[in-house]
Design a protein around this motif. Structure first.
Motif, PDB file in Angstrom:
ATOM      1  N   GLY A  90       0.819  -1.198   0.000  1.00  0.00           N
ATOM      2  CA  GLY A  90       0.000   0.000   0.000  1.00  0.00           C
ATOM      3  C   GLY A  90       0.855   1.250   0.000  1.00  0.00           C
ATOM      4  O   GLY A  90       1.874   1.328   0.689  1.00  0.00           O
ATOM      5  N   LEU A  91       0.459   2.252  -0.780  1.00  0.00           N
ATOM      6  CA  LEU A  91       1.153   3.530  -0.851  1.00  0.00           C
ATOM      7  C   LEU A  91       0.235   4.638  -0.356  1.00  0.00           C
ATOM      8  O   LEU A  91      -0.957   4.647  -0.665  1.00  0.00           O
ATOM      9  CB  LEU A  91       1.584   3.838  -2.291  1.00  0.00           C
ATOM     10  N   GLY A  92       0.794   5.558   0.392  1.00  0.00           N
ATOM     11  CA  GLY A  92       0.068   6.739   0.821  1.00  0.00           C
ATOM     12  C   GLY A  92       0.620   7.971   0.146  1.00  0.00           C
ATOM     13  O   GLY A  92       1.299   7.894  -0.882  1.00  0.00           O
ATOM     14  N   LEU A  93       0.341   9.131   0.725  1.00  0.00           N
ATOM     15  CA  LEU A  93       0.838  10.392   0.201  1.00  0.00           C
ATOM     16  C   LEU A  93       1.971  10.912   1.073  1.00  0.00           C
ATOM     17  O   LEU A  93       1.976  10.728   2.282  1.00  0.00           O
ATOM     18  CB  LEU A  93      -0.283  11.430   0.147  1.00  0.00           C
ATOM     19  N   TRP A 112       0.229   0.160  -4.639  1.00  0.00           N
ATOM     20  CA  TRP A 112      -1.083   0.642  -5.070  1.00  0.00           C
ATOM     21  C   TRP A 112      -1.519   1.758  -4.150  1.00  0.00           C
ATOM     22  O   TRP A 112      -1.134   1.816  -2.976  1.00  0.00           O
ATOM     23  CB  TRP A 112      -2.109  -0.488  -5.097  1.00  0.00           C
ATOM     24  N   TYR A 113      -2.320   2.684  -4.669  1.00  0.00           N
ATOM     25  CA  TYR A 113      -2.784   3.830  -3.886  1.00  0.00           C
ATOM     26  C   TYR A 113      -3.880   3.357  -2.933  1.00  0.00           C
ATOM     27  O   TYR A 113      -5.031   3.184  -3.312  1.00  0.00           O
ATOM     28  CB  TYR A 113      -3.283   4.923  -4.812  1.00  0.00           C
ATOM     29  N   THR A 124     -11.308   3.841 -10.565  1.00  0.00           N
ATOM     30  CA  THR A 124      -9.976   3.785 -11.162  1.00  0.00           C
ATOM     31  C   THR A 124      -8.946   3.453 -10.096  1.00  0.00           C
ATOM     32  O   THR A 124      -8.691   4.255  -9.200  1.00  0.00           O
ATOM     33  CB  THR A 124      -9.627   5.135 -11.815  1.00  0.00           C
ATOM     34  N   ALA A 125      -8.362   2.278 -10.190  1.00  0.00           N
ATOM     35  CA  ALA A 125      -7.322   1.842  -9.263  1.00  0.00           C
ATOM     36  C   ALA A 125      -5.951   2.210  -9.835  1.00  0.00           C
ATOM     37  O   ALA A 125      -5.730   2.122 -11.046  1.00  0.00           O
ATOM     38  CB  ALA A 125      -7.410   0.345  -9.025  1.00  0.00           C
ATOM     39  N   ILE A 126      -5.032   2.595  -8.954  1.00  0.00           N
ATOM     40  CA  ILE A 126      -3.709   3.045  -9.363  1.00  0.00           C
ATOM     41  C   ILE A 126      -2.643   2.109  -8.806  1.00  0.00           C
ATOM     42  O   ILE A 126      -2.582   1.869  -7.593  1.00  0.00           O
ATOM     43  CB  ILE A 126      -3.425   4.477  -8.862  1.00  0.00           C
ATOM     44  N   VAL A 127      -1.794   1.589  -9.704  1.00  0.00           N
ATOM     45  CA  VAL A 127      -0.621   0.795  -9.328  1.00  0.00           C
ATOM     46  C   VAL A 127       0.603   1.473  -9.923  1.00  0.00           C
ATOM     47  O   VAL A 127       0.585   1.900 -11.085  1.00  0.00           O
ATOM     48  CB  VAL A 127      -0.740  -0.651  -9.832  1.00  0.00           C
ATOM     49  N   ALA A 128       1.670   1.589  -9.139  1.00  0.00           N
ATOM     50  CA  ALA A 128       2.894   2.236  -9.607  1.00  0.00           C
ATOM     51  C   ALA A 128       4.103   1.443  -9.161  1.00  0.00           C
ATOM     52  O   ALA A 128       4.072   0.750  -8.135  1.00  0.00           O
ATOM     53  CB  ALA A 128       2.976   3.670  -9.077  1.00  0.00           C
ATOM     54  N   GLY A 129       5.178   1.536  -9.940  1.00  0.00           N
ATOM     55  CA  GLY A 129       6.410   0.845  -9.580  1.00  0.00           C
ATOM     56  C   GLY A 129       7.593   1.431 -10.315  1.00  0.00           C
ATOM     57  O   GLY A 129       7.448   2.120 -11.330  1.00  0.00           O
ATOM     58  N   HIS A 130       8.774   1.162  -9.807  1.00  0.00           N
ATOM     59  CA  HIS A 130      10.004   1.687 -10.409  1.00  0.00           C
ATOM     60  C   HIS A 130      10.315   1.003 -11.729  1.00  0.00           C
ATOM     61  O   HIS A 130      10.019  -0.174 -11.935  1.00  0.00           O
ATOM     62  CB  HIS A 130      11.179   1.486  -9.458  1.00  0.00           C
TER      63      HIS A 130
END
Length: 221
Positions: A90-93, A112-113, A124-130
């Motif tokens: 899980g990712l926050g701000l 993921w947000y 809308t789901a958000i996934v991010a990675g390097h």
């Protein structure tokens, strides 16, 4: 964490992913990650937030949107066509209001947000990675090579797997990142997978982002 949607996110939310550490320190032996071709752009004129017409998968079959699933946190993402199989955190701000990034040293970890939509539920789901770290390619290094119709599988904590079909793969410069198109609300279950791209400069790192647009087309248990 209270679920607040994606309204707090903006283009700055993904800059923490984009230092280009491997290219910066790897010298001439390092190679930039693949970037999306024009053929993978959206061609129907929509932003991917309200369409229900289905998408052709890699075998040419039409894949229509599936009903939304109940909320459940995701634990793992798989993208078989580019050999991604990674846990999700899980990712926050951050204090500055941008989306935090997964720890760079864990190159096979995506995030993921967690205050927004969970993959598989409506929205809308958000996934991010390097894309890379100082040791080399990271979890989403090959994201720009993904093609329309490819499958993305997300294992959820309730035991289900949400299956998404890719609608488009696009790259945007950081100076012209389409916040509403990427983060905007959707009336069906959609997924955005984001990493860095759009060219590279040693002085500033990657110049933009690669974004995958996908929608839910099934689920299994």
């Amino acid at each position: 964490m209270r679920r607040v949607g994606n309204t707090a996110l903006a283009a700055v939310s993904v800059t923490a992913l984009c230092t280009g550490a491997w290219l910066l320190h790897g010298g001439a032996g390092s190679h930039a990650p693949p970037q999306p071709s024009a053929a993978e752009r959206r061609t129907d004129g929509t932003h991917g937030t309200h369409g229900t017409d289905g998408t052709q998968d890699t075998n040419g079959a039409r894949r229509r949107a599936a009903p939304a699933l109940p909320h459940s946190p995701p634990d793992r993402i798989r993208i078989p066509s580019i050999r991604v199989d990674a846990p999700l955190t899980g990712l926050g701000l951050t204090a500055a209001g941008s989306l935090d990034a997964p720890p760079a040293q864990k190159k096979n970890l995506a995030g993921w947000y967690a205050a927004g939509t969970a993959p598989g539920e409506r929205g809308t789901a958000i996934v991010a990675g390097h894309v890379d770290n100082t040791d080399g390619p990271a979890v989403f290094y090959d994201l720009g090579a993904l093609r329309k119709g490819a499958a993305i599988e997300v294992d959820r904590r309730d035991g289900s797997t949400a299956v998404f079909t890719v609608d488009a793969v696009e790259a945007y410069p950081a100076s012209d990142f389409p916040d509403e198109k990427v983060y905007g609300a959707a009336d069906r279950p959609e997924l955005r997978v984001i990493t860095c791209g759009g060219g590279y400069a040693r002085s500033t790192g990657y110049q933009g982002n690669v974004v995958v647009f996908a929608h839910l087309t099934g689920s299994v248990r």
